[in-house]
Write a protein that holds these residues in place. Structure first.
Motif, PDB file in Angstrom:
ATOM      1  N   ALA A 193     -11.028  18.536 -26.339  1.00 32.30           N
ATOM      2  CA  ALA A 193     -11.927  17.401 -26.078  1.00 32.30           C
ATOM      3  C   ALA A 193     -11.218  16.040 -26.126  1.00 32.30           C
ATOM      4  O   ALA A 193     -11.428  15.217 -25.235  1.00 32.30           O
ATOM      5  N   PRO A 194     -10.357  15.767 -27.128  1.00 36.77           N
ATOM      6  CA  PRO A 194      -9.721  14.443 -27.145  1.00 36.77           C
ATOM      7  C   PRO A 194      -8.937  14.159 -25.863  1.00 36.77           C
ATOM      8  O   PRO A 194      -8.967  13.036 -25.340  1.00 36.77           O
ATOM      9  N   LEU A 195      -8.263  15.173 -25.332  1.00 40.00           N
ATOM     10  CA  LEU A 195      -7.500  14.985 -24.094  1.00 40.00           C
ATOM     11  C   LEU A 195      -8.428  14.844 -22.895  1.00 40.00           C
ATOM     12  O   LEU A 195      -8.229  13.978 -22.037  1.00 40.00           O
ATOM     13  N   ARG A 227      -5.509   9.587 -28.160  1.00 34.66           N
ATOM     14  CA  ARG A 227      -5.574   8.179 -28.559  1.00 34.66           C
ATOM     15  C   ARG A 227      -4.640   7.335 -27.692  1.00 34.66           C
ATOM     16  O   ARG A 227      -5.006   6.264 -27.216  1.00 34.66           O
ATOM     17  N   VAL A 228      -3.422   7.835 -27.480  1.00 37.76           N
ATOM     18  CA  VAL A 228      -2.455   7.115 -26.645  1.00 37.76           C
ATOM     19  C   VAL A 228      -3.036   6.887 -25.247  1.00 37.76           C
ATOM     20  O   VAL A 228      -2.951   5.787 -24.694  1.00 37.76           O
ATOM     21  N   LEU A 229      -3.666   7.900 -24.678  1.00 38.78           N
ATOM     22  CA  LEU A 229      -4.214   7.778 -23.328  1.00 38.78           C
ATOM     23  C   LEU A 229      -5.425   6.846 -23.301  1.00 38.78           C
ATOM     24  O   LEU A 229      -5.648   6.131 -22.325  1.00 38.78           O
ATOM     25  N   ALA A 288      -0.969  21.922 -32.594  1.00 37.44           N
ATOM     26  CA  ALA A 288      -1.442  21.651 -31.237  1.00 37.44           C
ATOM     27  C   ALA A 288      -2.713  20.802 -31.279  1.00 37.44           C
ATOM     28  O   ALA A 288      -2.846  19.810 -30.559  1.00 37.44           O
ATOM     29  N   ASP A 289      -3.644  21.177 -32.155  1.00 34.87           N
ATOM     30  CA  ASP A 289      -4.889  20.401 -32.285  1.00 34.87           C
ATOM     31  C   ASP A 289      -4.610  18.973 -32.744  1.00 34.87           C
ATOM     32  O   ASP A 289      -5.189  18.019 -32.231  1.00 34.87           O
ATOM     33  N   GLU A 290      -3.716  18.842 -33.719  1.00 41.76           N
ATOM     34  CA  GLU A 290      -3.368  17.499 -34.209  1.00 41.76           C
ATOM     35  C   GLU A 290      -2.742  16.655 -33.102  1.00 41.76           C
ATOM     36  O   GLU A 290      -3.055  15.473 -32.932  1.00 41.76           O
ATOM     37  N   ALA A 291      -1.841  17.283 -32.332  1.00 40.63           N
ATOM     38  CA  ALA A 291      -1.153  16.545 -31.265  1.00 40.63           C
ATOM     39  C   ALA A 291      -2.141  16.084 -30.195  1.00 40.63           C
ATOM     40  O   ALA A 291      -1.991  15.006 -29.619  1.00 40.63           O
ATOM     41  N   MET A 292      -3.186  16.885 -29.951  1.00 36.20           N
ATOM     42  CA  MET A 292      -4.157  16.490 -28.924  1.00 36.20           C
ATOM     43  C   MET A 292      -4.908  15.226 -29.343  1.00 36.20           C
ATOM     44  O   MET A 292      -5.263  14.407 -28.499  1.00 36.20           O
TER      45      MET A 292
END
Ligand code: ZN
Length: 761
Positions: A636-638, A740-742, A731-735
């Protein structure tokens, strides 16, 4: 001087101008980022620029630069740097040489011998001179065959063949039931960057590593060997660095800071990028007796090379003695930097570079690219004399020390980190050139821009535009009707992401400066890479022999630099960018799904007894074990971020269209500077101070070299590699981080759109 005055001075100088009648101009779409008026002038300057590069000059530069071996620390390396600096000065660039002092090992002792399991054999480790090839006899100056940044070592152990030595090959070995623990491995070149091979071997417990060039990849299986043909002769060896550059490139002793005289340096023992086990490259002549002595399992089909032997995996009785010792010296590298100051935005830098150092004579790598950069500098000098003034500052760079570890460019980009963060608009790299198709890879905010440049360049063999020729080949190579449809309809060709392997790395992945890598290739492969046979004789017999592709590269690089340097509004574009990020997110979802499906299927087969039933008791395989099915990840974040990004990108395009509909006149407004600042910031925003979780030097959150591929890019690396390595929580943390960056990127693009609309109103 305004554009009219420039145009008048051009006419006055009697220069040939493209025939553009007034009605044609009126119909002509202004260049992206240009007003109608500035676009007209720009087209004239670009046409003039492209008429300047000359194949004869390129040939003469190459003959000079590749006349002697010019690796880091050699007398001719310094000579070449000074010669390039003198040329830049002669062309009118404000030029200096910047020196860094880096750890640079050179071979002191090298030994490979078969001590048991076959006839006693001592490897030659020497490339012979060839009568036809004049520079191949400069033995006193040639660097012996070796892999730079291999740790010193003296080991004797049974030998195991590991195919390309990549992680999948070790999975295969596990099934065969062969361990490399305490063994010396022999891997063939290709299918990964070479430094991955000793890294993965050491992770599996090997104590030494040989890398050889199998004739299947670049020797007699592919074509006649040198000097009769372009391919690797039996004693040809690929030198190269094996430093762990996917961890950090540049000087192993000064990660993150420029290796200036008083820089704080690690001790050699503390440098994390030096290999854990000794490694040496060998020819296929030297590899054959070793491989022939192997017994044990017959190599799986995909592992068999082109030598006339039965390939075995081993181990057997074959035992190898490997000894490697280097002189661990600090050596100077000389970066040549030539500047043309900007007349309107001197604080915005457009940077162009290629390296000048080579493993030996290096006519192809790097000189074929370097000579184009030189000829571009000459062309820009000619324009300056005719009254052209770039709006932005232009830097032409000839890097030293690329071969051992991107040393010159990385140290420079680290030493000038703050300035590059503040001023870097874009970096355009090349590194070698040949016949064929224009390749452009890089930042997707510049994808549209790079398509526009490709449309301006004429392919020397077909007279199509380089863009059209590329498009037609992509259609020919497409694997599905869907793919072909996209290539025909999309308007812009997709550009691949940058991994690593050349000097753009520090600019893009450490400093966050939008980058492109350009060059022609695809029609003249060979097998002289990093050997003494990569020289003027080889290049002028088997590659771009009349230097017309060298001219095309100079036209491409020159046009790109000019257009970025002169633009009113920087030609960054975000719809292609958002579209690309969306494809990455789709890929990640597919990857995660596929891993679930594959593991579920394998577990089922284990339960069904598939592996027992298909096992040949005379050639037994180890059955895999049941594995936990990967959990569902939270994309979802991505996905949310990509949606926001797509909206912002559309807003920006709309604002731009509005600006253009005002005849672009408004684009000359002073507050454009503010929008340009935001556009420059758009690549910085994609990097984080913390960098990637397991390798903080790499700060870009969309592009990195794969930790286990080396050259090949991993996009959205923190997420993709966590999935590949089955680290689900990571993987979940990185997403969350990338999401956020995007989101921040999208916010920046929206403010640029709003500001642009404000300017227009
Ligand atoms: Zn190179």
């Amino acid at each position: 001087m305004n554009r009219h005055a420039v145009l008048a001075s051009l006419l006055f100088a009697g220069l040939s101008l493209a025939p553009v009648g007034n009605h044609v101009i009126a119909d002509e779409q202004p260049l992206f980022g240009y007003s109608a008026e500035s676009s007209r002038a720009e087209r004239q300057w670009e046409a003039k620029l492209r008429a300047i590069p000359s194949p004869e000059n390129l040939r003469a530069y190459m003959q000079h630069l590749s006349a002697r071996p010019h690796n880091v620390g050699s007398p001719y390396d310094k000579d070449n740097a000074e010669w390039i600096a003198a040329k830049f000065k002669e062309f009118g660039l404000d030029t200096h040489i910047e020196q860094f002092d880096v750890l640079y090992p050179t071979p002191k002792e090298r030994l490979v011998e078969l001590v048991a399991g076959g006839p006693k054999f001592v490897a030659k480790l020497q490339e012979p001179a060839l009568a036809q090839d004049p520079t191949s006899s400069q033995q006193a100056e040639q660097l012996p065959t070796y892999n730079a940044y291999s740790i010193d070592g003296d080991v004797t152990a049974p030998l195991v063949y590991v195919n390309y030595g990549i992680p999948e090959d070790y999975e295969q070995l596990e099934r065969i039931g062969v361990s490399v623990k305490g063994k010396i491995v022999i891997a063939r070149y290709y299918h990964s960057w070479r430094g991955i091979k000793p890294k993965v071997a050491a992770e599996h417990g090997a104590i030494g590593c040989l890398i050889y060039s199998d004739p299947r990849e670049d020797g007699f299986v592919q074509g006649e060997t040198f000097p009769d043909g372009a391919y690797r002769p039996l004693d040809g060896v690929q030198r190269g660095s094996v430093a762990d550059m996917p961890y950090y490139p540049g000087d192993p002793l000064t990660p993150g800071v420029g290796a200036i005289k008083d820089a704080k340096r690690l001790k050699v023992e503390e440098a994390a990028t030096i290999t854990k086990i000794p490694v040496l490259p060998i020819s296929y002549a030297d590899a054959q007796p070793l491989l022939a002595a192997l017994a044990g399992y017959i190599a799986p089909e995909g592992w068999r090379g082109g030598l006339g032997i039965t390939y075995h995996v081993g181990p057997g009785l074959a035992k190898v003695h490997l000894k490697v010792k280097s002189n661990w010296d600090i050596k100077p590298v000389y970066d040549v930097i030539g500047k043309i100051p900007g007349s309107v935005f001197p604080g915005e830098w457009v940077i162009r570079g290629n390296h000048h150092d080579a493993w030996v004579n290096g006519a192809e790598d790097p000189t074929s690219g370097m000579v184009a950069v030189l000829e571009e500098a000459r062309a820009l000098g000619e324009l300056l004399k005719s009254g052209w003034k770039p709006k932005r500052t232009i830097l032409y760079c000839a890097w030293d020390g690329e071969e051992p570890g991107l040393l010159g460019s990385t140290e420079w980009a680290e030493a000038h980190y703050d300035e590059l963060r503040a001023h870097g608009v874009a970096y355009i790299n090349s590194d070698s050139n040949g016949r064929g198709y224009l390749d452009i890879e890089g930042s997707h905010t510049l994808e549209k821009f790079s398509n526009e440049i490709a449309r301006e360049i004429q392919d020397p063999e077909t007279n199509l535009s380089a863009w059209k020729r590329r498009q037609l080949r992509e259609i020919a190579k497409a694997k599905s009707a869907e793919e072909r449809e996209e290539i025909r309809k999309r308007g812009d060709l997709r550009i691949p992401a940058l991994g690593s392997g050349s000097d753009y790395t520090a600019f893009l992945q450490h400093d966050g400066v939008a980058s492109l890598n350009i060059g022609f290739d695809g029609e003249d492969t060979g097998g002289i890479y990093h050997s003494i046979y990569d020289d003027f004789y080889w290049y002028t017999h088997f590659s771009d022999t009349n230097f017309v592709y060298g001219r095309a590269l100079a036209q491409t690089g020159g046009t790109a630099v000019l257009r970025l340097a002169d633009a009113d509004l920087l030609p960054f574009e975000f719809e292609n960018f958002a579209d690309t990020v969306q494809t990455y997110v789709k890929e990640l979802k597919t990857l995660s799904q596929k891993m679930q499906d594959d593991i579920r299927e394998r577990n089922r087969e284990i339960e069904e007894g598939v592996f027992q039933a298909t096992n040949d008791p005379k050639r037994p395989l180890v059955a895999p074990v049941v594995e936990m099915v990967p959990p569902h990840l939270n994309f979802a974040p991505l996905e949310n971020a990509v949606e926001t990004l797509t909206r912002s990108a559309a807003e920006y395009s709309k604002a731009l269209e509005q600006a253009n509909s005002h005849g672009g006149a408004i684009l000359t407004s002073a507050s454009l500077a503010e929008v340009n600042k935001m556009l420059i910031e758009s690549e910085r925003k994609l990097s984080t101070t913390e960098g990637l979780p397991n390798r903080p030097w790499f700060k870009h959150q969309l592009y990195a070299p794969g930790f286990y591929t080396g050259y090949a890019a991993k996009t959205v690396p923190a997420v993709r590699e966590a999935i590949e390595q089955k680290q689900w929580k990571r993987a979940d943390e990185a997403m969350v981080v990338v999401g956020r960056v995007l989101q921040e990127e999208a916010a920046l693009i929206s403010s640029a759109a709003a500001r642009l609309t404000g300017v227009t109103r």
